[in-house]
Design an enzyme around this catalytic site. Structure first.
Site, PDB file in Angstrom:
ATOM      1  N   HIS A 130       0.883  -1.175   0.000  1.00 11.48           N
ATOM      2  CA  HIS A 130       0.000   0.000   0.000  1.00 11.48           C
ATOM      3  C   HIS A 130       0.919   1.224   0.000  1.00 11.48           C
ATOM      4  O   HIS A 130       2.032   1.176   0.538  1.00 11.48           O
ATOM      5  CB  HIS A 130      -0.825  -0.048   1.292  1.00 11.48           C
ATOM      6  CG  HIS A 130      -1.898   0.964   1.430  1.00 11.48           C
ATOM      7  ND1 HIS A 130      -1.638   2.263   1.778  1.00 11.48           N
ATOM      8  CD2 HIS A 130      -3.243   0.866   1.315  1.00 11.48           C
ATOM      9  CE1 HIS A 130      -2.792   2.926   1.854  1.00 11.48           C
ATOM     10  NE2 HIS A 130      -3.783   2.103   1.580  1.00 11.48           N
TER      11      HIS A 130
ATOM     12  N   ASP B  33       3.017  -3.871   8.001  1.00 11.74           N
ATOM     13  CA  ASP B  33       1.740  -3.179   7.790  1.00 11.74           C
ATOM     14  C   ASP B  33       0.632  -4.201   8.077  1.00 11.74           C
ATOM     15  O   ASP B  33       0.382  -5.102   7.279  1.00 11.74           O
ATOM     16  CB  ASP B  33       1.674  -2.674   6.339  1.00 11.74           C
ATOM     17  CG  ASP B  33       0.331  -2.052   6.009  1.00 11.74           C
ATOM     18  OD1 ASP B  33      -0.557  -2.029   6.885  1.00 11.74           O
ATOM     19  OD2 ASP B  33       0.160  -1.599   4.858  1.00 11.74           O
TER      20      ASP B  33
ATOM     21  N   GLN C  41      -4.564  -4.749   7.146  1.00 12.52           N
ATOM     22  CA  GLN C  41      -5.546  -5.746   6.702  1.00 12.52           C
ATOM     23  C   GLN C  41      -5.492  -7.028   7.514  1.00 12.52           C
ATOM     24  O   GLN C  41      -6.502  -7.728   7.622  1.00 12.52           O
ATOM     25  CB  GLN C  41      -5.330  -6.076   5.210  1.00 12.52           C
ATOM     26  CG  GLN C  41      -5.516  -4.902   4.280  1.00 12.52           C
ATOM     27  CD  GLN C  41      -6.872  -4.222   4.424  1.00 12.52           C
ATOM     28  OE1 GLN C  41      -7.856  -4.832   4.840  1.00 12.52           O
ATOM     29  NE2 GLN C  41      -6.929  -2.940   4.100  1.00 12.52           N
TER      30      GLN C  41
ATOM     31  N   CYS D  87      -4.955   2.595  -3.424  1.00  8.29           N
ATOM     32  CA  CYS D  87      -3.706   3.095  -2.820  1.00  8.29           C
ATOM     33  C   CYS D  87      -2.556   2.106  -3.035  1.00  8.29           C
ATOM     34  O   CYS D  87      -1.669   1.965  -2.170  1.00  8.29           O
ATOM     35  CB  CYS D  87      -3.857   3.401  -1.334  1.00  8.29           C
ATOM     36  SG  CYS D  87      -5.238   4.458  -0.955  1.00  8.29           S
TER      37      CYS D  87
HETATM   38  N1  ALA Z   1      -6.349   1.177   2.518  1.00  7.31           N
HETATM   39  C1  ALA Z   1      -7.756   1.194   2.295  1.00  7.31           C
HETATM   40  C2  ALA Z   1      -8.164   0.387   1.105  1.00  7.31           C
HETATM   41  O1  ALA Z   1      -7.461  -0.495   0.704  1.00  7.31           O
HETATM   42  C3  ALA Z   1      -8.340   2.551   2.317  1.00  7.31           C
HETATM   43  O2  ALA Z   1      -9.217   0.635   0.554  1.00  7.31           O
END
Ligand code: ALA
Length: 417
Positions: A125, A202, A205, A375
């Site tokens: 990301h 990170d 998720q 992103c």
């Molecule tokens: N990082 C978030 C997405 O993947 C906002 O939508």
């Protein structure tokens, strides 16, 4: 259809927004990777705080301030326990995962010398890419980007070859927000630590969707956001090893982050930092947000993260099976095919339709998904997806029946109905 791992019908009662009618249809919320919906328990915790306990923390001897301080401090303990941290000392509340990763880069900025290397992956990301590109440019270090294989998993051989004595930081996503790929962070950490590199993860998720334990993974930093895991927006966390936090200088300076500051009129000043984690939480923090975040974590802990993971795996298997059987001629999906190696995320494109048109069409039927680059523009470019992709992502309150509606709407779209 029976969901065996979670009582989804019961869970759905806690989410008032799921009763919304959108464009004449009952809302189907498949944009959970962008943000999750909030259960009534979280909404009430924030409301109750403002109704009954609101005061600033660490700044008053009065009862309300003491109550607010205790609630905010305890919120750190709850979130710290959830990810297996030793205690609140290792957990900084911060605005979101992006800010947490920026803080990690700031904390490590003095460690990176000219010629050092920072290893990232192509599936990052922007939040786990830009701070490292920026740090590398500033300190004359080099960025190394690890590729993915044709099955959308990380190229671990390339990663192993890329890490060497010059590696200072390995910054990696635990779960890709586009591919859903779950990376073997424990193994990566072992390789990185053999070369004394820091491991920054990170977890935006992974923490909401699978069990995550920082001790077990043996990582140095973990960034995540409250709003993607049933909590409010504007609150997230950075886990960092206590010895690193003790050694580094804070990035924001101001109220509540010092024990004392004394200045002579000559300009000579002496500063003693506050205890952890307050040293890194300057200014009045998002107190209600922190309390809501902890309530969200309690909710997830009650369900059990193994169950959350299994439920999403089940939804994903079901959706992929239907897509393969009924839409494979017109639909490309991006991500590992094995649902146990991936989060509940399906990024896709429909032949002859750009992703935004697909998203708008689904919205007209009450189905919320995201479209674009999510992103993660370098990843899309790498995959040759210059218009990006459409993305459906699942959570604890989603059902197979909702997937059925999603598939039928897509089928009608391609059939031109
Ligand atoms: N990082 C978030 C997405 O993947 C906002 O939508």
């Amino acid at each position: 259809m029976i969901n065996i791992v979670l009582d989804v019908e019961d869970i759905r009662k806690d989410f008032p927004i799921l009763n919304r009618i959108i464009n004449g249809k009952k809302l189907i919320y498949f944009d959970n990777t962008a943000t999750s919906q909030k259960p009534i328990q979280v909404i009430n915790a924030i409301r109750d705080f403002y109704m009954n306990n609101n005061a600033n923390i660490h700044r008053g001897l009065h009862t309300l301030s003491q109550e607010a301080s205790e609630m905010y401090e305890e919120a750190h303990d709850v979130v710290a326990r959830f990810i297996g941290a030793m205690g609140r000392e290792e957990l900084i509340f911060i605005r979101n995962a992006s800010e947490a990763l920026n803080l990690a880069a700031m904390i490590l900025s003095d460690e990176v010398k000219p010629g050092d290397e920072i290893v990232v992956t192509i599936m990052e990301h922007h939040s786990n890419l830009l701070p490292w590109i920026f740090l590398a440019r500033k300190n004359n270090a080099k960025i190394k980007i690890i590729n993915i294989k044709s099955d959308y998993t990380l190229d671990y051989d390339a990663l192993e070859k890329a890490i060497n004595d010059k590696t200072k930081i390995v910054a990696i996503t635990h779960m890709s927000n586009v591919l859903g790929t779950i990376n073997d962070v424990k193994m990566i950490s072992k390789i990185a630590h053999n070369y004394n590199a820091y491991v920054v993860v990170d977890g935006a998720q992974s923490v909401p969707h699978i069990p995550v334990n920082v001790r077990d993974l043996d990582i140095d930093f973990l960034a995540f956001s409250g709003h993607k895991m049933l909590g409010p927006t504007g609150i997230g966390a950075l886990y960092c090893r206590e010895d690193i936090l003790n050694k580094a200088n804070p990035f924001l300076l101001g109220g509540d982050m010092i024990k004392s500051v004394s200045c002579k009129i000559t300009g000579e000043c002496n500063i003693i930092w506050n205890d952890l984690p307050w040293k890194y939480e300057a200014g009045t923090p998002n107190i209600a947000g922190g309390i809501g975040f902890a309530e969200a974590v309690r909710y997830l802990a009650r369900l059990g993260m193994e169950n959350v993971k299994k439920h999403e795996e089940e939804l994903l298997s079901y959706a992929l099976k239907r897509i393969n059987e009924e839409l494979s001629d017109v639909m490309d999906t991006y991500g590992p095919s094995d649902p146990s190696r991936k989060g509940g995320i399906i990024s896709f494109n429909i032949k002859d339709y750009d992703p935004h048109t697909v998203a708008m069409h689904l919205d007209s039927e009450g189905i919320a998904i995201r479209s674009g680059f999510h992103c993660a523009q370098p990843l899309h470019e790498h995959l040759g997806l210059m218009d990006g992709s459409a993305r459906a992502s699942f959570y604890i309150y989603n059902t197979k029946e909702e997937i059925d509606v999603f598939i039928e709407v897509l089928k009608k779209l391609v059939e031109g109905d």
